[in-house]
Design an enzyme around this catalytic site. Structure first.
Site, mmCIF file in Angstrom:
data_model
loop_
_atom_site.group_PDB
_atom_site.id
_atom_site.type_symbol
_atom_site.label_atom_id
_atom_site.label_comp_id
_atom_site.label_asym_id
_atom_site.label_seq_id
_atom_site.Cartn_x
_atom_site.Cartn_y
_atom_site.Cartn_z
ATOM 1 C CG HIS A 82 -1.745 1.237 1.327
ATOM 2 N ND1 HIS A 82 -2.914 1.370 0.610
ATOM 3 C CD2 HIS A 82 -1.569 2.401 1.994
ATOM 4 C CE1 HIS A 82 -3.433 2.566 0.855
ATOM 5 N NE2 HIS A 82 -2.637 3.212 1.685
ATOM 6 C CG ASP A 161 -11.975 3.781 5.859
ATOM 7 O OD1 ASP A 161 -11.489 4.638 6.610
ATOM 8 O OD2 ASP A 161 -11.750 3.742 4.632
ATOM 9 N NE ARG A 168 -10.132 10.772 8.739
ATOM 10 C CZ ARG A 168 -9.309 9.977 8.063
ATOM 11 N NH1 ARG A 168 -9.686 8.756 7.704
ATOM 12 N NH2 ARG A 168 -8.109 10.379 7.737
ATOM 13 C CB SER A 183 -8.547 5.382 7.271
ATOM 14 O OG SER A 183 -8.909 5.365 5.924
ATOM 15 C CE LYS A 187 -9.143 2.308 3.318
ATOM 16 N NZ LYS A 187 -9.253 3.655 2.784
#
Ligand code: URA
Length: 438
Positions: A82, A161, A168, A183, A187
């Site tokens: 990621h 999320d 947010r 967050s 995921k």
């Protein structure tokens, strides 16, 4: 339990208990706790932060707000990567098939671009026909058969999320480190992975502008993963200039294809190999980084990585011939060159402005619901440290009819700083933080 008590506790900077956290996340996900109470809580978290064990429970509650994929039927250690998001970051497109070609299964769930940063899904969708919308069953089946699948976030994965992120966005609480970390990790953990490699971007074009901030985010991400029993490594990498030469969608996909075939730009290739080596070691197919690097380079030289990429594109209904003929990818009808105004060296490239220029040309979105034009973007022809003569092309904007062209050109012109002396060489890989499973 009343939501007000939970809000009062966090407002007073107290640590929330596991039952308070679960009550709040479950209630917010199913709708019994309204947005205004959730908004107050995320603001209090943004101000007071969370203790590491409190954040681990918060993340776990978000992760269990929806489906958690079961990849236990797929053999091997499942590893994903990621990135916290950058400009010209097309690494996932080359990394996933290279790592899968070396025998590590990669179940990759990616996002779309927003603002000045691009998203893997938009780059994949630049390939004619490519579908990022597999069902959970199709996704698991493809990871089992091919060792890799590249899809978008499903409705059922970490729904808390999705709700919290939208909240947010409108309550000035996006850039809170515990909220960003929970967050991302909720995921990623919902994908059913065993290990994760994180690329935490630092600099002008990144979420985190400074090394200390990025280090805190990376350490927080690694800590959440370790507490969840996963092997996690975070690399801190520079986003002070565009990664590679291409910023956009189809042009970035073409650049990623070059990396898979061994002809990609040096920085994109180096970062792909660095992250890939870690994935191979965490995936248990190599003892160390040297062996992993040889294996990845071999997958490129033998054509196995390119073949893996063709297979994934074909399985997801895309035109696999783009791997051999990137000319089949969408293009634009016009181009405008930005010349250097004086002799010297490129001393700075403001990647955020270049990302914003690409967005104005239609390569990105201002708002989540905007559509994108896959064929447009910006090519940077000179990178930081390179010598230039007055009149040399620094960058090329590729576009279709666009009202904001002048603004985009001005952004690209102003993003280059040319000075007489070359700047000191910059490292791309700044630091690495490895977790230890708790
Ligand atoms: N990426 C995410 O998925 N969540 C954040 O909060 C920030 C970046």
């Amino acid at each position: 339990m009343h939501a007000q008590e939970i809000l009062a506790a966090k407002r007073a900077a107290q640590k929330l208990t596991p039952s308070q956290i679960r009550h709040f996340i479950d209630g917010y996900t199913e709708g019994s706790i309204p947005d205004y109470q959730a908004a107050a809580l995320v603001m209090a978290i943004a101000i007071h932060g969370m203790e590491p064990d409190e954040l681990a429970v918060w993340t776990e509650a978000m992760l269990h707000s929806g489906e958690v994929l079961d990849l236990s039927g797929v053999e091997g250690v499942k590893v994903d990567k990621h990135s916290t998001g950058g400009v010209g970051d097309k690494i996932s497109l080359c990394l996933a098939p290279m790592v899968a070609a070396c025998g590590v299964p990669v179940p990759m769930i990616s996002g779309r671009g927003l603002g000045h940063t691009g998203g893997t899904l938009d780059k994949l969708e630049a390939i004619p026909g490519f579908s990022v919308g597999l069902t959970t069953e199709q996704f698991i089946d493809q990871v089992g058969r091919l060792g890799v699948a590249l899809i978008g976030q499903t409705e059922t994965l970490a729904p808390a999320d999705r709700k919290l992120y939208a909240l947010r966005d409108v309550t000035a609480t996006v850039d809170s480190i515990p909220l960003i970390a929970s967050s991302i990790m909720s995921k990623k953990l919902a994908e059913g992975i065993d290990a994760l490699v994180l690329d935490v971007k630092v600099g002008d074009g990144a979420f985190m502008k400074t090394l200390p901030e990025a280090r805190t985010l990376a350490q927080t991400l690694v800590d959440i993963g370790s507490r969840a029993g996963k092997a996690v490594t975070a690399f801190l990498t520079s986003m002070d200039q565009v990664l590679g030469h291409q910023v956009g969608n189809a042009n970035e996909t073409a650049e990623a294809i070059e990396v898979v075939k061994g002809t990609g730009p040096k920085d994109v290739t180096e970062l792909t190999l660095t992250l890939g080596c870690e994935m191979l070691v965490l995936g248990g197919v190599c003892e160390d980084t040297n062996e992993a690097r040889r294996k990845l380079e071999q997958s490129v030289a033998s054509g196995a990585a390119a073949q893996k990429l063709r297979s994934v594109i074909e399985a997801q209904r895309g035109d696999a011939a783009v791997v051999d003929d990137p000319g089949r990818l969408p293009t634009s009808s016009h181009q405008k060159k930005v010349p250097a105004q004086k002799d010297g060296h490129v001393a700075q490239m403001k990647s955020r402005s270049i990302g914003r220029a690409a967005m104005l040309l239609g390569a990105g979105r201002r708002k989540a619901e905007d559509s994108i034009d896959p064929g447009v973007g910006v090519e940077v022809t000179k990178k930081v440290g390179e010598p230039v003569n007055k009149g040399d092309t620094l960058a090329i904007l590729r576009y279709n009819e666009r009202d904001e062209l002048d603004e985009a050109v001005a952004l690209v012109e102003n993003s280059f700083v040319v000075e007489e002396q070359a700047p000191p060489a910059q490292s791309l890989i700044l630091e690495v933080i490895r977790g230890s499973r708790k």
